[in-house]
Design a protein around this motif. Structure first.
Motif, short mmCIF file in Angstrom:
data_model
loop_
_atom_site.label_atom_id
_atom_site.label_comp_id
_atom_site.label_asym_id
_atom_site.label_seq_id
_atom_site.Cartn_x
_atom_site.Cartn_y
_atom_site.Cartn_z
N ASP A 72 6.14 2.71 -0.39
CA ASP A 72 5.49 1.43 -0.65
C ASP A 72 5.18 0.68 0.64
N THR A 73 6.12 0.71 1.57
CA THR A 73 5.91 0.04 2.86
C THR A 73 4.75 0.68 3.62
N ASN A 76 1.32 -0.01 1.89
CA ASN A 76 0.93 -1.41 2.08
C ASN A 76 0.37 -1.62 3.48
N GLN A 80 -3.46 -2.89 4.37
CA GLN A 80 -3.70 -4.09 5.17
C GLN A 80 -4.46 -3.77 6.46
#
Length: 249
Positions: A72-73, A76, A80
């Motif tokens: 998930d990190t 993300n 971004q």
């Protein structure tokens, strides 16, 4: 159509960039660079900094790609960072994205490329390939990575040693990239996989920089002092009995 150029910047020596890469760098209005931590200088920018046309005052943007395993990190950060790049490109500026080595070999660019293709089809992407560390290393050590019917494997990390061992059983040359902290764990593993002590062993760190260290010996001569613990390292082990006999000449 809005244009974005990804530039492969090679292993660390600015003299190893292609002419096309240098032109792209010197014409850029925005230079986007990956880094592993907020506030940490970008390694790839340090490679090309001497080539930047400072009179044009290009904007330098550092984007953080965290060195973690949490999916998930990571996803993300890719999302971004792709958005930041897209905004720069869609503003009409000449934007380049830099990566160490080649953009399509264990590079942050691979994830950015996927995001941009999926969400920003109006952006036209061009990629300039770069020399990768394994080829630079082979030229310095003076060994062939593969020839004739030989096979080779490229290992980006040694987290799954059982998988590495199975791969080693079926390869003539093993190339370990990036994470020197784990190199010492594979020496016994390679011997168990059938690599004799007379196999060619070569190891290097900080290839293409002023801190470069390169060592070449046999697998049987390897000691704890031979190994490196630096992240940006490379190790090549070539099974004895192959065509390359440079150590015995």
């Amino acid at each position: 159509m809005f244009d974005l150029v990804c530039v492969g910047c090679g292993p660390g020596d600015p003299d190893l960039l292609t002419v096309k890469a240098v032109k792209a760098i010197q014409n850029a209005e925005v230079i986007v660079c990956p880094t592993s931590k907020e506030g940490k200088p970008s390694i790839v920018y340090s490679i090309i900094e001497s080539l930047v046309d400072k009179s044009k005052k290009p904007e330098v943007v550092n984007l953080v790609f965290p060195m973690v395993k949490e999916k998930d990190t990571l996803e993300n950060s890719w999302l971004q960072n792709a958005q930041v790049i897209a905004e720069k490109v869609l503003s009409g500026k000449k934007v380049i994205y830099l990566t160490v080595g080649d953009p399509y070999l264990y590079s942050t660019w691979i994830y950015i490329d996927r995001e941009l293709h999926g969400k920003y089809p109006e952006i036209k992407i061009s990629v300039i390939p770069g020399i990768v560390s394994m080829f630079t290393f082979a030229s310095k050590v003076g060994i062939s990575l593969a020839e004739g019917a030989e096979t080779m494997a490229v290992i980006p990390s040694c987290y799954d040693l059982s998988r590495v061992k199975e791969t080693a059983k079926n390869c003539d040359t093993m190339i370990f990239l990036k994470d020197g902290r784990y190199f010492d764990q594979v020496i016994t593993l390679l011997k168990e996989a059938g690599f004799p002590d007379s196999s060619i062993f070569a190891i290097g760190q900080d290839i293409g920089t002023d801190q470069e260290i390169v060592k070449k010996l046999t697998l049987g001569q390897v000691t704890k002092d031979t190994m490196t613990t630096k992240y940006f390292s490379i190790m090549v082990v070539k099974r004895a009995g192959s065509v390359d006999s440079s150590l015995t000449k």
